[in-house]
Design a protein around this motif. Structure first.
Motif, mmCIF file in Angstrom:
data_model
loop_
_atom_site.group_PDB
_atom_site.id
_atom_site.type_symbol
_atom_site.label_atom_id
_atom_site.label_comp_id
_atom_site.label_asym_id
_atom_site.label_seq_id
_atom_site.Cartn_x
_atom_site.Cartn_y
_atom_site.Cartn_z
ATOM 1 N N SER A 127 0.838 -1.191 0.000
ATOM 2 C CA SER A 127 0.000 0.000 0.000
ATOM 3 C C SER A 127 0.882 1.254 0.000
ATOM 4 O O SER A 127 1.856 1.348 0.732
ATOM 5 C CB SER A 127 -0.871 -0.039 1.255
ATOM 6 N N ALA A 152 2.707 2.238 -2.504
ATOM 7 C CA ALA A 152 3.904 2.108 -3.353
ATOM 8 C C ALA A 152 3.797 2.956 -4.622
ATOM 9 O O ALA A 152 4.805 3.305 -5.228
ATOM 10 C CB ALA A 152 4.114 0.638 -3.724
ATOM 11 N N THR A 199 -0.897 5.872 -8.718
ATOM 12 C CA THR A 199 -0.162 6.932 -9.414
ATOM 13 C C THR A 199 0.244 6.439 -10.803
ATOM 14 O O THR A 199 0.110 7.151 -11.805
ATOM 15 C CB THR A 199 1.100 7.306 -8.592
ATOM 16 N N HIS A 242 -4.158 -6.105 -5.436
ATOM 17 C CA HIS A 242 -3.572 -6.449 -4.136
ATOM 18 C C HIS A 242 -3.497 -7.958 -3.993
ATOM 19 O O HIS A 242 -2.812 -8.487 -3.140
ATOM 20 C CB HIS A 242 -4.462 -5.903 -3.005
HETATM 21 N N1 LIG Z 1 -1.168 14.518 -4.280
HETATM 22 C C1 LIG Z 1 -0.274 13.888 -3.514
HETATM 23 N N2 LIG Z 1 0.575 14.600 -2.745
HETATM 24 C C2 LIG Z 1 1.490 13.978 -1.993
HETATM 25 N N3 LIG Z 1 1.623 12.647 -1.913
HETATM 26 C C3 LIG Z 1 0.787 11.888 -2.630
HETATM 27 C C4 LIG Z 1 -0.201 12.465 -3.480
HETATM 28 N N4 LIG Z 1 -0.875 11.464 -4.084
HETATM 29 C C5 LIG Z 1 -0.331 10.306 -3.656
HETATM 30 N N5 LIG Z 1 0.661 10.581 -2.777
HETATM 31 C C6 LIG Z 1 1.509 9.604 -2.115
HETATM 32 O O1 LIG Z 1 2.085 8.824 -3.137
HETATM 33 C C7 LIG Z 1 2.253 7.504 -2.699
HETATM 34 C C8 LIG Z 1 1.656 6.551 -3.700
HETATM 35 O O2 LIG Z 1 0.241 6.678 -3.649
HETATM 36 P P1 LIG Z 1 -0.690 5.684 -4.460
HETATM 37 O O3 LIG Z 1 -2.095 6.040 -4.136
HETATM 38 O O4 LIG Z 1 -0.282 5.702 -5.872
HETATM 39 O O5 LIG Z 1 -0.309 4.286 -3.810
HETATM 40 P P2 LIG Z 1 -0.980 2.865 -4.030
HETATM 41 O O6 LIG Z 1 0.113 1.910 -4.236
HETATM 42 O O7 LIG Z 1 -2.007 2.951 -5.064
HETATM 43 O O8 LIG Z 1 -1.664 2.659 -2.616
HETATM 44 P P3 LIG Z 1 -2.904 1.734 -2.257
HETATM 45 O O9 LIG Z 1 -2.505 0.332 -2.578
HETATM 46 O O10 LIG Z 1 -3.067 1.929 -0.796
HETATM 47 O O11 LIG Z 1 -4.069 2.232 -3.037
HETATM 48 C C9 LIG Z 1 1.619 7.418 -1.333
HETATM 49 O O12 LIG Z 1 2.655 7.495 -0.381
HETATM 50 C C10 LIG Z 1 0.751 8.626 -1.252
HETATM 51 O O13 LIG Z 1 0.646 9.092 0.051
#
Ligand SMILES: Nc1ncnc2c1ncn2[C@@H]1O[C@H](COP(=O)(O)OP(=O)(O)OP(=O)(O)O)[C@@H](O)[C@H]1O
Length: 902
Positions: free
Chosen positions: A334, A336, A340, A500
């Protein structure tokens, strides 16, 4: 008269081709047939078309025969138009039409369109048709394209020339060559090499010889160039061909006409420019237009993609390459960076650096066209629970296809995807009754309607049990590979799934493991991932995630790069791109058509939700009883010697119930379908149509409720005298309706602010209490600083004021009477037509303001489509052949905003 070498036009349900030369062609269901017809009634090899000395002959080699007007035929010579049914009297129709051999047209003075720009173009000096090609006939699969028109025009002939050079299925991480150009492509083209690659990656190709004058392109058969694609309009675009060159004019098509990824209204077309209409790509080659069908079997390349949020880097130089028809699983702990990455790859939130290339074409630079090839299934299924699978898909197809597609065309495509995803047995089941896996397949079906060649899924298996998890992953694998010969989905596509769930990762062709910070901890084949992380089974991957969380992302990335599993990417010139142009985004239908679709769908949803329906019918009866039970033995009029407190009580309860009802009707409406709205917005949904459909239906429902409720509450005890309209009952009714509708609009606004429908109820109670206090009926607002000013924002204040004006509450309550009531009379309650009208107009004004605020806030929940504006790259810094600068035919200022319009 027919002679040897007569071209034969063959029209099948899958498209149209013209056979030439002296080669026989097989028609059948098998993929190996020259002309493929995907229908169970057709034999794998059904008939052979033989050229003869006097034209053509049909040989029946099928089990179930050839049929004509209800009779079975044997072998037959073609002497004129012949209409055959295959396999049964009502089997798929094949129309065979010999074409008279036409003389070669000598180069003549061109017929120049009035607005044709003088364009110089190489290779179009003469318009002698391309020599007829006697190559094998290209197969025409689903979504395949057809050749010429029914008018027999010279230029309409589609001459299949067999397969092009297939894409080199590269090793992951290894582009096929600098700039991603497949081997065999000659250099020195005048356009981006990567763009030129699209000329060789599509394996279905046909040639349309050009002739001077105008040649129309579109879905209808009366076009010179028939584009067999539901995304194409009937009359989509027109080529104006003259000695000076070729100009392309969009004919107000629904989905737009694109040249090199940019939507055009009218633009000159140069040699090897890429023209896109739906899934069909065309290139000008000499005096011919060569057509390619986007078969989905094309590579997807991600090069040095980095994403920043302020100074924080969320994604670090992501690079990988997927060959066509592959299934990629993206996993990681989570935070990672999976979402994004998904946003960067879909263009919803473009990367700040690096490039994403599909078929060698830059996704961001050519977003307006390429986004049409992308399907995206969000984590929350974008489906209305109350609709059946078939209904959801039919409404979805109305929104996705051009307005000029017929209901039959849409229905046929819906049935096709229902079959493709194994949903036939559940087609009439409500979405709410589907299993998690079936629901997810329905969401995928919605995306497949437009035949995307890239499919992204966000957590499709989240919340599913292992059996459903496996079935969804198997479905995705099937979609990537395509259904094979004879299936309705021969093409396959690239599927990227963020998940996941690790149990069935072995079904993926490739796996991308992300480490926190958006670093690549592994990219490669699925079995390699197990070996790299030293695991036997993907069930042990939880430990890998723990390790990834505990180790800095840079370190994990370095470990992977140092390993034998890392395949360095070939050096590609620095990725550069233009910011996407700000163009009006393409909308498939006019706003009115969308409004009609959405209103019908909303009505269907209301009708299908029986418990909700019962509630909105019961509401006015139940709420009407509340003011009714308040005793008012003396009616609502004035008493000679004392105030009449019952009048105020009845009217305040009346207006409060109206405000509650209006807001209750709307407060969940937007938040509950957030996922649907977000997805449909990206496919061209109009914000105006969306809100319009809500307002039309909710206004109708709320008004009807108010009618019933007001009659129950005040009939037999209406105020004695009207203030403005002559009828006290009518005035009460209007006051109640205005208060209810204004509250309904406030409810809609609140619905855009909250992110969870569960939050709606507490807010509804809070706002209703506020309306009670600020209505002025419970406690006077007159002369109370701040409170009075706040009360002007509250619908109940104006609704009650209008009722009080009709009933003349200042007099009825003896306000300002020095002996009976010392409270000051309220100016807004005066029993005059002007005051009553003012109360009503301001009540309506509050509703309008709430609506405007709702429109503004709706943008907030739309997909993020902005990124920091990026300076256009300096000339010469791009990949070979890159052409910075404005695209011809449009004025396109660089901007960081991808196109979504209101
Ligand atoms: N607008 C933003 N400003 C600052 N940090 C951000 C922003 N958007 C995402 N992040 C950070 O970027 C990182 C990646 O976020 P992301 O949502 O892509 O992760 P993920 O792997 O999809 O997580 P999950 O599995 O929990 O959905 C995280 O640490 C998040 O806090």
């Amino acid at each position: 008269m027919l002679v040897s070498g007569t071209p034969l036009r063959v029209h099948t349900p899958a498209g149209e081709v013209t056979l030439t030369g002296d080669v026989s062609a097989v028609v059948g269901r098998a993929r190996s047939a020259d002309i493929v017809i995907n229908d169970g009634r057709v034999s794998r090899r059904h008939l052979v078309l033989h050229p003869t000395a006097v034209g053509w002959r049909v040989e029946d080699i099928s089990a179930n025969g050839l049929w004509c007007e209800g009779r079975r035929l044997g072998n037959v010579d073609i002497v004129g138009e012949l209409r055959l049914r295959l396999g049964a009297a009502d089997g798929p129709e094949v129309v065979l039409l010999p074409q008279p051999v036409r003389p070669v047209i000598p180069p003549t003075a061109p017929t120049r369109g009035p607005d044709a720009a003088p364009i110089s173009i190489e290779g179009l000096a003469a318009f002698a048709p391309t020599p007829v090609t006697s190559a094998p006939v290209g197969s025409v699969g689903p979504g395949g394209n057809s050749g010429g028109p029914g008018d027999g025009g010279v230029g309409g002939d589609a001459v299949p020339v067999g397969a092009g050079v297939p894409v080199a299925a590269g090793v992951p991480g290894q582009p096929s060559g600098p700039g991603g150009v497949a081997p065999g492509v000659s250099g020195g083209l005048s356009i981006d090499q990567a763009t030129a690659q699209s000329a060789v990656v599509h394996d279905r190709r046909r040639v349309h010889p050009l002739r001077p004058g105008r040649m129309r392109m579109g879905r209808s058969r009366d076009n010179e160039i028939n584009v067999g694609d539901l995304l194409a309009s009937r009359h989509h675009a027109e080529l104006h061909i003259s000695l000076g060159g070729v100009e392309l004019v969009d004919l107000a098509s629904a989905n737009g006409t694109f040249v090199n990824g940019h939507r055009i209204g009218r633009a000159p077309v140069m040699q090897r420019d890429v023209i896109a209409i739906g899934h069909h790509l065309f290139q000008l080659e000499g005096s011919s237009l060569v057509e390619y069908v986007d078969s989905g079997d094309v590579a997807f390349e991600v090069q040095d993609v980095s994403v920043f949020a302020g100074t924080k880097q969320l994604m670090h130089d992501m690079t990988f390459r997927l060959p066509g028809r592959s299934l990629l699983g993206v996993v990681g702990p989570s935070g990672a960076g999976k979402s994004t990455l998904l946003n960067a790859l879909t263009g919803f939130r473009p990367a700040d650096r690096g490039s994403v290339r599909y078929a060698g074409r830059d996704l961001y630079a050519e977003y307006d066209e390429l986004r049409r090839r992308i399907g995206y299934v969000p984590q929350a299924d974008p489906l209305h629970d109350q609709l059946t699978v078939r209904e959801a898909l039919l409404y979805g197809s109305e929104l996705r296809f051009p307005a000029d597609t017929t209901a039959d065309e849409r229905r046929a495509r819906v049935e096709e995807v229902i079959g493709q995803l194994g949903l036939s047995a559940h087609a009439d089941t409500r979405v709410s009754r589907l299993s998690g896996g079936q629901k997810k397949r329905t969401s995928v079906a919605l995306e497949l309607l437009t035949r995307p060649s890239l499919l992204f899924l966000d957590e499709p298996t989240s919340g599913l049990d292992p059996a459903n998890d496996q079935s969804v992953m198997e479905t995705l694998r099937g979609l990537a590979k395509g259904g094979g010969a004879g299936s309705t989905d021969e093409s396959g596509r690239t599927v990227i799934v963020v998940t996941h769930s690790v149990l069935f990762l072995d079904l993926c062709d490739f796996i991308l493991v992300l480490a926190p910070g958006g670093h690549v901890a592994y990219f490669g084949p699925a079995d390699g991932a197990l070996r790299f992380f030293g695991k036997q089974d993907f069930r042990e991957f939880a430990a890998v995630f723990r390790e990834l969380e505990a180790t800095p992302g840079e370190e994990m990335a370095a470990r992977f790069r140092a390993s034998e599993f890392f395949v360095p990417s070939a050096v590609v010139a620095p990725a550069v791109r233009k910011a996407p142009p700000e163009l009006p985004s393409v909308r498939q239908q006019p706003v009115t058509a969308q409004l009609s679709t959405l209103t019908r769908r909303y009505w269907r949803v209301v009708l299908a939700d029986r418990s909700y329906l019962r509630l909105i019918i019961a509401y006015p009866f139940l709420l009407g009883i509340v003011p009714r039970v308040l005793k008012a033995p003396d009616g609502l009029g004035p008493l000679p010697q004392s105030p009449n407190p019952d009048a105020t009580k009845v009217l305040v309860v009346l207006v409060l119930c109206a405000c509650f009802m209006g807001m209750a009707n709307s407060i969940r409406e937007i938040v509950k379908e957030r996922a649907i709205y977000r997805r449909e917005r990206t496919i061209g949904l109009s914000r105006t149509a969306y809100l319009g459909s809500k307002i039309i239906l909710m206004t109708a429902i709320t008004t009807a409720q108010c009618l019933v409720f007001t009659l129950i509450a005040v009939v037999g005890r209406t105020p004695p005298q009207a203030a403005a309209l002559g009828s006290p009952l009518l005035e009460c009714l209007l006051a109640v309706i205005v208060a209810a509708l204004a509250s309904m609009m406030i409810g809609l606004f609140v619905s855009t602010l909250i992110d969870n429908a569960d939050k709606a109820m507490p807010i509804l109670v809070l706002v209703t209490m506020g309306q009670l206090v600020f209505s002025g009926g419970l406690t006077s607002m007159t002369g109370r600083l701040v409170l009075e000013q706040i009360s002007y924002l509250v619908p109940a204040r104006w609704g009650f004021a209008a009722l009080a004006s009709t009933d003349d509450i200042n007099v009825v309550s003896k306000l300002g009477n020095p002996t009976l009531r010392t409270d000051r009379p309220d100016r807004l309650w005066e029993h005059t037509a002007g005051t009553w009208a003012l109360d009503i107009v301001i009540g309506i004004g509050i509703g309008v303001i709430a609506l405007l605020l709702t429109t503004v806030m709706l943008r907030r929940i739309e997909p993020k489509v902005t990124r920091a504006a990026e300076a256009a790259p300096a000339e010469g810094t791009g990949p070979p052949g890159f052409r910075p600068g404005p695209i011809r035919g449009q004025s396109q200022p660089p901007t960081g905003r991808l196109p979504l319009r209101g």
